[in-house]
Design a protein around this motif. Structure first.
Motif, PDB file in Angstrom:
ATOM      1  N   PHE A  16      17.520  -9.930 -15.710  1.00 37.32           N
ATOM      2  CA  PHE A  16      18.312 -11.164 -15.758  1.00 37.32           C
ATOM      3  C   PHE A  16      19.039 -11.293 -17.093  1.00 37.32           C
ATOM      4  O   PHE A  16      18.698 -10.611 -18.063  1.00 37.32           O
ATOM      5  N   GLU A  17      20.028 -12.197 -17.123  1.00 34.57           N
ATOM      6  CA  GLU A  17      20.765 -12.490 -18.352  1.00 34.57           C
ATOM      7  C   GLU A  17      19.791 -12.669 -19.511  1.00 34.57           C
ATOM      8  O   GLU A  17      18.810 -13.390 -19.391  1.00 34.57           O
ATOM      9  N   GLY A  18      20.051 -11.979 -20.603  1.00 31.29           N
ATOM     10  CA  GLY A  18      19.169 -12.028 -21.768  1.00 31.29           C
ATOM     11  C   GLY A  18      18.085 -10.975 -21.737  1.00 31.29           C
ATOM     12  O   GLY A  18      17.373 -10.786 -22.721  1.00 31.29           O
ATOM     13  N   GLY A  19      17.936 -10.279 -20.617  1.00 31.19           N
ATOM     14  CA  GLY A  19      16.945  -9.216 -20.506  1.00 31.19           C
ATOM     15  C   GLY A  19      17.462  -7.920 -21.097  1.00 31.19           C
ATOM     16  O   GLY A  19      18.608  -7.821 -21.541  1.00 31.19           O
ATOM     17  N   MET A  26      22.415 -10.621 -10.364  1.00 32.33           N
ATOM     18  CA  MET A  26      20.965 -10.743 -10.219  1.00 32.33           C
ATOM     19  C   MET A  26      20.551 -12.164  -9.866  1.00 32.33           C
ATOM     20  O   MET A  26      19.612 -12.356  -9.103  1.00 32.33           O
ATOM     21  N   ASP A  27      21.247 -13.166 -10.409  1.00 25.31           N
ATOM     22  CA  ASP A  27      20.902 -14.546 -10.055  1.00 25.31           C
ATOM     23  C   ASP A  27      21.108 -14.797  -8.562  1.00 25.31           C
ATOM     24  O   ASP A  27      20.254 -15.380  -7.903  1.00 25.31           O
ATOM     25  N   GLY A  68       9.819  -9.405 -20.593  1.00 31.57           N
ATOM     26  CA  GLY A  68      10.779  -8.762 -19.710  1.00 31.57           C
ATOM     27  C   GLY A  68      10.155  -8.077 -18.514  1.00 31.57           C
ATOM     28  O   GLY A  68      10.763  -7.967 -17.457  1.00 31.57           O
ATOM     29  N   ALA A  69       8.931  -7.606 -18.649  1.00 29.89           N
ATOM     30  CA  ALA A  69       8.255  -6.919 -17.552  1.00 29.89           C
ATOM     31  C   ALA A  69       7.616  -7.882 -16.554  1.00 29.89           C
ATOM     32  O   ALA A  69       7.198  -7.467 -15.473  1.00 29.89           O
ATOM     33  N   GLU A  70       7.576  -9.161 -16.886  1.00 33.10           N
ATOM     34  CA  GLU A  70       6.948 -10.132 -15.984  1.00 33.10           C
ATOM     35  C   GLU A  70       7.820 -10.402 -14.762  1.00 33.10           C
ATOM     36  O   GLU A  70       9.055 -10.381 -14.838  1.00 33.10           O
ATOM     37  N   ILE A  71       7.178 -10.691 -13.634  1.00 32.89           N
ATOM     38  CA  ILE A  71       7.893 -11.091 -12.420  1.00 32.89           C
ATOM     39  C   ILE A  71       8.611 -12.404 -12.699  1.00 32.89           C
ATOM     40  O   ILE A  71       8.058 -13.317 -13.306  1.00 32.89           O
ATOM     41  N   HIS A  72       9.864 -12.489 -12.270  1.00 33.17           N
ATOM     42  CA  HIS A  72      10.691 -13.671 -12.526  1.00 33.17           C
ATOM     43  C   HIS A  72      10.129 -14.889 -11.783  1.00 33.17           C
ATOM     44  O   HIS A  72       9.669 -14.767 -10.639  1.00 33.17           O
ATOM     45  N   PRO A  73      10.192 -16.062 -12.415  1.00 30.60           N
ATOM     46  CA  PRO A  73       9.645 -17.281 -11.785  1.00 30.60           C
ATOM     47  C   PRO A  73      10.236 -17.619 -10.418  1.00 30.60           C
ATOM     48  O   PRO A  73       9.560 -18.245  -9.601  1.00 30.60           O
ATOM     49  N   LYS A  74      11.474 -17.211 -10.128  1.00 28.35           N
ATOM     50  CA  LYS A  74      12.079 -17.530  -8.829  1.00 28.35           C
ATOM     51  C   LYS A  74      11.274 -16.959  -7.666  1.00 28.35           C
ATOM     52  O   LYS A  74      11.320 -17.491  -6.564  1.00 28.35           O
TER      53      LYS A  74
END
Length: 183
Positions: A16-19, A26-27, A68-74
């Protein structure tokens, strides 16, 4: 009990942006993936969240233990949903994904995630080779600009090339709206 599993491939913060390895659209892709995930939860499909880590200090992204390696909250996993760690593009290679699907009688898989040209492609082909009926929700997947032999290839063309190669041979490739209205 359903015979379908949703495989959410690598929707992680670095994309994602900032990654550290941002992907085009991606959004939008993750919003559609979240819709497919909500549908899977509602219908009782098995859900497998694939979490990719690259165990190297020199990894360009998805370094273990990083934000960065974490699953995105969405698309954050809920209790009872499988979270499967992998270290290769193919979500089946050296993981427990195949055993988990088999133990639950899964015959159909729906794939969403990232990157279209890498882990989505590898996982789709492997699932097909293993005998699963595969659906890829193409607008719930994202790609990245790439280059080969001095030729720059924009993400939209990368994505279209990989989806067109998968469609009909390895999977049924559909858009989110079509999937949600037919599933």
């Amino acid at each position: 009990m359903t015979d379908t599993a949703l495989i959410v491939v690598d929707i992680q913060n670095d994309y994602f942006e900032g990654g550290r390895w941002t992907l085009d659209k991606m959004d939008q892709a993750s919003d559609n993936a979240a819709r497919v995930l909500a549908h899977a939860r509602k219908t009782g499909a098995m859900i497998a969240h694939i979490h990719h880590e690259i165990p190297s200090d020199e990894a360009p992204f998805f370094q273990p233990g990083t934000k960065g390696a974490e699953i995105h909250p969405k698309v954050a996993p809920q209790p009872g949903e499988e979270v499967i760690l992998k270290h290769e593009p193919n979500s089946f290679l050296n993981t427990r994904l195949q055993d988990t699907l088999s133990s639950r009688g899964i015959t159909k898989v729906v794939i969403v995630g990232a990157m279209s040209q890498m882990c989505v492609d590898a996982t789709t082909r492997a699932a097909s080779d293993l005998g699963y009926k595969v659906t890829v929700v193409h607008d719930a997947c994202a790609a990245r600009d790439t280059e080969f032999d001095g030729v720059a290839v924009p993400a939209a063309q990368v994505h279209a090339s990989f989806m067109s190669a998968l469609d009909g041979t390895y999977a049924s490739v559909v858009d989110c709206e079509s999937y949600l209205t037919s599933a």
